[in-house]
Enzyme design. Structure first.
Site: not given
Ligand code: DGL
Length: 268
Positions: A86, A88, A192
């Site tokens: 991930c 993020t 992403c």
């Protein structure tokens, strides 16, 4: 754990433990698929913090808090490496987690480095958080001088991929986002892991862009780290996947985990 002021079961890590692959939802399955090709004998635990998704619109502090909780839980279960599949979570929390845990922790970042080597204008699709974090700014400082990098935040796209990555709604979103750059940029970086499910459609519909993602890179890095530590399994039989998520037992959890299995099969 390095910091012994908090007392969670000290499991250490060894050859026979699984590799944990983490994401907020199904996106990390694209990394899992790639990692299994390189490491077929390994067992994997896939963990999705879907009860708290999406991560991309949260604050850095919120994600750090969630990642502390996730890591406590995952560390107690035991694994020989943790892959933050991930972008993020990596941007917000990888450095912090590496200070707390003695486990190999690998993360993802938008694959800008190979893209800027070959293209003058590079599009980067990612969550709002990834694009506003220090980590991305540092990456731009490092490699952004060689090319014009155009960040494209994609709010709502992760949620649409969770629903169905082959929907007309997604295709309309992507056309709206990318049509202005047709013929005006040479590379498209998928920053992403959820967006990697859209790779085939993008390749067919936007052959004008060379597409980059970080999945092969992180899988090769994982292989190297495990090899260096003598933690590579050499079995003839393929490893297993343990599917797990942050939803409580019940129908919602069952159907989410079923979807995870189907999404992995769809990438074959
Ligand atoms: N797969 C995550 C990433 O790579 C999605 C983030 C989200 O939950 O919004 O950034």
């Amino acid at each position: 754990m390095k910091n012994m002021s908090t007392s969670y079961p000290q499991t250490g890590y060894n050859l026979y433990q699984p590799i944990t692959v983490f994401d907020s939802g199904v996106g990390g399955i694209t990394v899992l698929a790639q990692a299994r090709k390189l490491l077929p004998a390994e067992d994997f635990r896939y963990f999705a913090d879907i009860a708290n998704a999406p991560y991309g619109d949260k604050s850095t502090a919120q994600i750090q808090e969630l990642m502390r909780d996730n890591c406590r839980r995952l560390y107690a279960l035991g694994s020989k490496a943790l892959v933050l599949a991930c972008n993020t979570a990596t941007s917000a929390a990888a450095a912090m987690l590496r200070q707390d845990y003695d486990l190999p922790i690998l993360g993802l970042e938008p694959a800008l480095k190979p893209a800027v080597l070959r293209h003058k204008r590079v599009l980067v699709m990612a969550t709002r958080l990834t694009l506003r974090e220090k980590k991305f700014a540092a990456l731009l400082d490092q490699v952004g001088k060689d090319a014009q990098v155009i960040p494209l935040a994609c709010p709502g796209l992760m949620e649409m991929v969770e629903e169905d990555f082959r929907s007309e709604k997604i295709y309309a979103y992507l056309r709206h986002l990318l049509e202005p750059y047709r013929g005006r940029a040479g590379a498209l970086v998928l920053g992403c892991t959820h967006y990697v499910f859209l790779r085939r459609w993008l390749e067919e519909n936007y052959p004008c862009f060379v597409i980059y993602d970080g999945n092969t890179g992180v899988s090769q890095h994982l292989y190297t780290v495990l090899a260096q530590k003598g933690l590579l399994r050499q079995a003839e039989t393929p490893g297993n996947i343990l599917w797990d998520c942050s939803l409580p037992p019940g129908e919602e959890r069952r159907s989410f985990l079923d979807k995870c299995r189907r999404d992995l099969a769809a990438l074959a």
